[in-house]
Design a protein around this motif. Structure first.
Motif, PDB file in Angstrom:
ATOM      1  N   ARG A 133      36.092 -14.022  35.000  1.00  0.00           N
ATOM      2  CA  ARG A 133      35.634 -13.592  36.322  1.00  0.00           C
ATOM      3  C   ARG A 133      35.749 -14.722  37.334  1.00  0.00           C
ATOM      4  O   ARG A 133      36.168 -14.525  38.466  1.00  0.00           O
ATOM      5  CB  ARG A 133      34.185 -13.109  36.234  1.00  0.00           C
ATOM      6  N   GLU A 161      32.648  -1.894  31.931  1.00  0.00           N
ATOM      7  CA  GLU A 161      32.037  -2.630  33.030  1.00  0.00           C
ATOM      8  C   GLU A 161      32.622  -2.216  34.379  1.00  0.00           C
ATOM      9  O   GLU A 161      31.901  -2.015  35.355  1.00  0.00           O
ATOM     10  CB  GLU A 161      32.261  -4.124  32.787  1.00  0.00           C
ATOM     11  N   TYR A 211      31.390   0.995  36.078  1.00  0.00           N
ATOM     12  CA  TYR A 211      30.047   0.994  36.650  1.00  0.00           C
ATOM     13  C   TYR A 211      29.882   0.001  37.792  1.00  0.00           C
ATOM     14  O   TYR A 211      28.803  -0.152  38.342  1.00  0.00           O
ATOM     15  CB  TYR A 211      29.011   0.716  35.557  1.00  0.00           C
ATOM     16  N   ARG A 239      24.930   1.606  29.757  1.00  0.00           N
ATOM     17  CA  ARG A 239      24.904   1.745  31.211  1.00  0.00           C
ATOM     18  C   ARG A 239      24.538   3.167  31.625  1.00  0.00           C
ATOM     19  O   ARG A 239      23.772   3.392  32.545  1.00  0.00           O
ATOM     20  CB  ARG A 239      26.256   1.367  31.801  1.00  0.00           C
ATOM     21  N   ARG A 240      25.116   4.109  30.901  1.00  0.00           N
ATOM     22  CA  ARG A 240      24.867   5.507  31.211  1.00  0.00           C
ATOM     23  C   ARG A 240      23.375   5.845  31.131  1.00  0.00           C
ATOM     24  O   ARG A 240      22.829   6.570  31.971  1.00  0.00           O
ATOM     25  CB  ARG A 240      25.632   6.381  30.207  1.00  0.00           C
ATOM     26  N   ARG A 292      23.776   1.129  39.805  1.00  0.00           N
ATOM     27  CA  ARG A 292      24.817   2.077  40.178  1.00  0.00           C
ATOM     28  C   ARG A 292      24.199   3.416  40.617  1.00  0.00           C
ATOM     29  O   ARG A 292      24.580   3.986  41.638  1.00  0.00           O
ATOM     30  CB  ARG A 292      25.723   2.282  38.958  1.00  0.00           C
ATOM     31  N   ALA A 341      22.712   3.100  44.055  1.00  0.00           N
ATOM     32  CA  ALA A 341      23.731   3.057  45.098  1.00  0.00           C
ATOM     33  C   ALA A 341      24.298   4.448  45.365  1.00  0.00           C
ATOM     34  O   ALA A 341      24.518   4.828  46.517  1.00  0.00           O
ATOM     35  CB  ALA A 341      24.854   2.102  44.687  1.00  0.00           C
ATOM     36  N   GLU A 386      27.082 -12.224  31.330  1.00  0.00           N
ATOM     37  CA  GLU A 386      27.861 -12.772  32.439  1.00  0.00           C
ATOM     38  C   GLU A 386      28.193 -11.695  33.461  1.00  0.00           C
ATOM     39  O   GLU A 386      28.282 -11.949  34.659  1.00  0.00           O
ATOM     40  CB  GLU A 386      29.152 -13.402  31.922  1.00  0.00           C
ATOM     41  N   GLU A 387      28.363 -10.486  32.980  1.00  0.00           N
ATOM     42  CA  GLU A 387      28.639  -9.355  33.840  1.00  0.00           C
ATOM     43  C   GLU A 387      27.620  -9.242  34.970  1.00  0.00           C
ATOM     44  O   GLU A 387      27.976  -8.993  36.134  1.00  0.00           O
ATOM     45  CB  GLU A 387      28.597  -8.086  32.976  1.00  0.00           C
ATOM     46  N   TYR A 409      27.994 -11.457  38.097  1.00  0.00           N
ATOM     47  CA  TYR A 409      29.082 -11.144  39.019  1.00  0.00           C
ATOM     48  C   TYR A 409      28.952  -9.777  39.665  1.00  0.00           C
ATOM     49  O   TYR A 409      29.796  -9.364  40.437  1.00  0.00           O
ATOM     50  CB  TYR A 409      30.422 -11.251  38.288  1.00  0.00           C
ATOM     51  N   GLY A 410      27.907  -9.048  39.307  1.00  0.00           N
ATOM     52  CA  GLY A 410      27.724  -7.716  39.877  1.00  0.00           C
ATOM     53  C   GLY A 410      27.398  -7.798  41.359  1.00  0.00           C
ATOM     54  O   GLY A 410      27.107  -8.863  41.896  1.00  0.00           O
ATOM     55  N   LEU A 411      27.471  -6.642  41.999  1.00  0.00           N
ATOM     56  CA  LEU A 411      27.093  -6.556  43.407  1.00  0.00           C
ATOM     57  C   LEU A 411      25.950  -5.555  43.511  1.00  0.00           C
ATOM     58  O   LEU A 411      26.206  -4.357  43.386  1.00  0.00           O
ATOM     59  CB  LEU A 411      28.285  -6.096  44.264  1.00  0.00           C
ATOM     60  N   SER A 446      24.261  -9.294  42.373  1.00  0.00           N
ATOM     61  CA  SER A 446      24.109  -9.991  41.088  1.00  0.00           C
ATOM     62  C   SER A 446      22.699  -9.716  40.565  1.00  0.00           C
ATOM     63  O   SER A 446      21.785  -9.440  41.332  1.00  0.00           O
ATOM     64  CB  SER A 446      24.334 -11.487  41.281  1.00  0.00           C
ATOM     65  N   GLU A 464      20.419 -11.822  43.245  1.00  0.00           N
ATOM     66  CA  GLU A 464      20.350 -10.940  44.418  1.00  0.00           C
ATOM     67  C   GLU A 464      19.587  -9.633  44.200  1.00  0.00           C
ATOM     68  O   GLU A 464      19.006  -9.089  45.135  1.00  0.00           O
ATOM     69  CB  GLU A 464      21.774 -10.594  44.881  1.00  0.00           C
TER      70      GLU A 464
END
Lengths: 332, 332
Positions: A221, A277, A280, B221-222, B254, B257, B276-277, B280-282, B284, B327
């Motif tokens: 990433r 990933e 989502y 995630r689901r 998700r 949003a 780590e995912e 880097y998410g939006l 984070s 965040e």
DNA sequence: GTGAAAGCGCTAACAC
DNA sequence: GTGTTAGCGCTTTCAC
């Protein structure tokens, strides 16, 4: 821990008879069979696989050699290989090379010829012909890089076509300054994806501009974020980016957001691998989706056939892929 | 494939001498040593580990039993265990149980006592006391659930304190309707994290409301997305959510949003695992960060000591954790 | 210091 | 059909 001998003694038969029963040999006198089965039950006998394999000259193990398990693509693949291998009564030894040439060399050397019946290798630094020397006599199936000219079993998608499809999709959006992230001096798959990128641009009559091709020495990433930051601070930033894997794409999306560049409005982003990933993420990621289950199944199957018959000619299996269009290239 | 005997013949000594050299036994006449070394070199001798282990009564393998490799936490952990094990000359056999009781039972039963020297198990459905029966005589180190009262080696963080810290952080943001996602009827870790959640609310004088505790039968995630959707459509939706892992949190973000609910403005989200995912998410992800490398090292080390001395009393190692604030709980 | 030989648990000729 | 036995490649007493 009960041994065959113990069971034989208890059942009052020879080890041979017990062995026959354990191995499902058909012609055993019913009476003996039931006595043996009782003794098996009573002792809780479990065959010593080590001894069996020593005798049979096989190990019952298969090695899966990948760069890093933290890369979701490899984690997913590993899970699928584990399942496919179980059906053939193979245990899987997973090894990480960390993507270095030494890592790949050492791993194969350490495994040696005795530890495993064969290996499924996803090489990053090493080239196919190295394996012949490194692992003399041990059956290897290569993943990823498609090197039809080498005499080694291989499974992979058509990377050139896959990349071309993804970039054609970006072209179809009306984007004209399409960048690539993931060029790499030594990786075969990188070269192929770059080739697909070039072909798609040529198909559309767009120029291939060196300043829009970003190198990434690793595919994490962080590398995607750095490459995207560089591209966006150029005088003519891209309006679309094709990343050579989803990790790079995730980093790229993040870097764009940090600079207030909107995805997909200002820059569309496409990835490669279809990791969960990406589905989502915000935005969700458009990506090339290789059929990973097919890759895993084909690899295990191919290795199995090679072990059975070391003489058979090498085979190249091409597994299907599709393009998953999602939010990161959706809308205008 | 050269054997010890071949080497001995070539060097003109007995197998014993060769074996001594190979195993680094000190007292070998220098002359013989150098002859053997030459023969070793010339034949490209590699010890047959299977035979060695058959003789030594050990296998050289350690099993790592996890629910699923696609769960990033386990992928990361597996990578770290692989590294730690390599230093002790252990090969790692990774097994997936898919989180079911049968999967866990079958896996351990199939491995049996001969295949492996010991196992590191991250149980989801099974409880610690089951392992004694399933894997009689095979050394096991448990990960995750902290069950001090059982006589089995164990490594994990203080889940109650970790959850409490995360929820206290949400309280400190001024949130008052704090939900939890991940309650589960049979998972020990879930119970502990729920307990920490309750304690933190109690610390703050906030009520524990059943309608704000969402069950998740799986931790993908689901499941997080579904639970969040349920919470947000309730009459009094939460203004903060503590998820029992990062995957649930990713899904929750998700889902928020998709309904136009802003994170963290409308609802703050915290996760668990520090994958780590999430970084880097939006946005984070704020998350509890267990020291995964410490877990891996401690587990391998503990297993090693248990194999050396099966009689030693079971040990409970508590590894450190920290809270990574990002965040998803930043700002107002 | 080194060699001869037994034996780890199993399979597979071979004999009966 | 079943028993006897050699031997897979290695380590390890036990002599010498």
């Amino acid at each position: 821990m009960a041994t065959l001998k113990d069971v034989a003694a208890l059942a009052g038969v020879s080890v041979k008879t017990v062995s026959n029963v354990v191995n499902g040999y058909a012609f055993v006198k019913p009476e003996n069979r039931s006595r043996v089965e009782q003794a098996l039950e009573a002792t809780g006998y479990r065959p010593n696989l080590g001894a069996r394999n020593l005798r049979r000259g096989r190990t019952g193990f298969l090695a899966l050699v990948v760069p890093e398990l933290v890369v979701p693509y490899f984690a997913e693949l590993a899970g699928l290989v584990l399942r496919a291998a179980r059906e053939l009564e193979w245990n899987v030894l997973i090894e990480q090379t960390l993507g270095t040439r030494e890592g790949e060399r050492d791993t194969l050397a350490a495994l040696g010829p005795h530890m495993i019946d064969g290996a499924i290798v996803s090489p990053e630094a090493l080239e196919a012909r190295d394996f012949g020397e490194l692992a003399p006599g041990i059956p290897v199936v290569m993943l990823g890089e498609h090197s039809v000219d080498l005499p080694i079993d291989h499974v992979g998608i058509d990377n050139v076509e896959a990349a071309r499809t993804a970039v054609a999709h970006l072209v179809g959006l009306g984007r004209t300054r399409i960048a690539a992230i993931g060029a790499h001096p030594h990786r075969g798959t990188a070269a192929q994806r770059l080739e697909g990128y070039r072909l798609a641009l040529a198909d559309a009559g767009l120029p291939v501009r060196d300043d829009l091709v970003a190198t990434a020495l690793n595919y994490h990433r962080r590398d995607g974020a750095e490459a995207m930051a560089r591209l966006l601070s150029a005088p003519e930033p891209p309006d679309a980016v094709f990343c050579f894997n989803d990790l790079l794409a995730t980093g790229a999306v993040r870097a764009a957001a940090e600079r207030g560049v909107r995805v997909p409005h200002d820059v569309a982003v496409a990835g490669f691998d279809n990791t969960e990933e990406g589905a989502y993420g915000l935005p969700s990621l458009t990506t090339v989706a290789p059929d990973k289950a097919a890759v895993a199944r084909a690899a295990v199957d191919l290795l199995h056939r090679r072990v059975e018959d070391p003489q058979r000619p090498p085979e190249h299996v091409r597994t299907p892929f599709s393009l998953q269009v999602r939010e990161s290239t959706g809308g205008a």
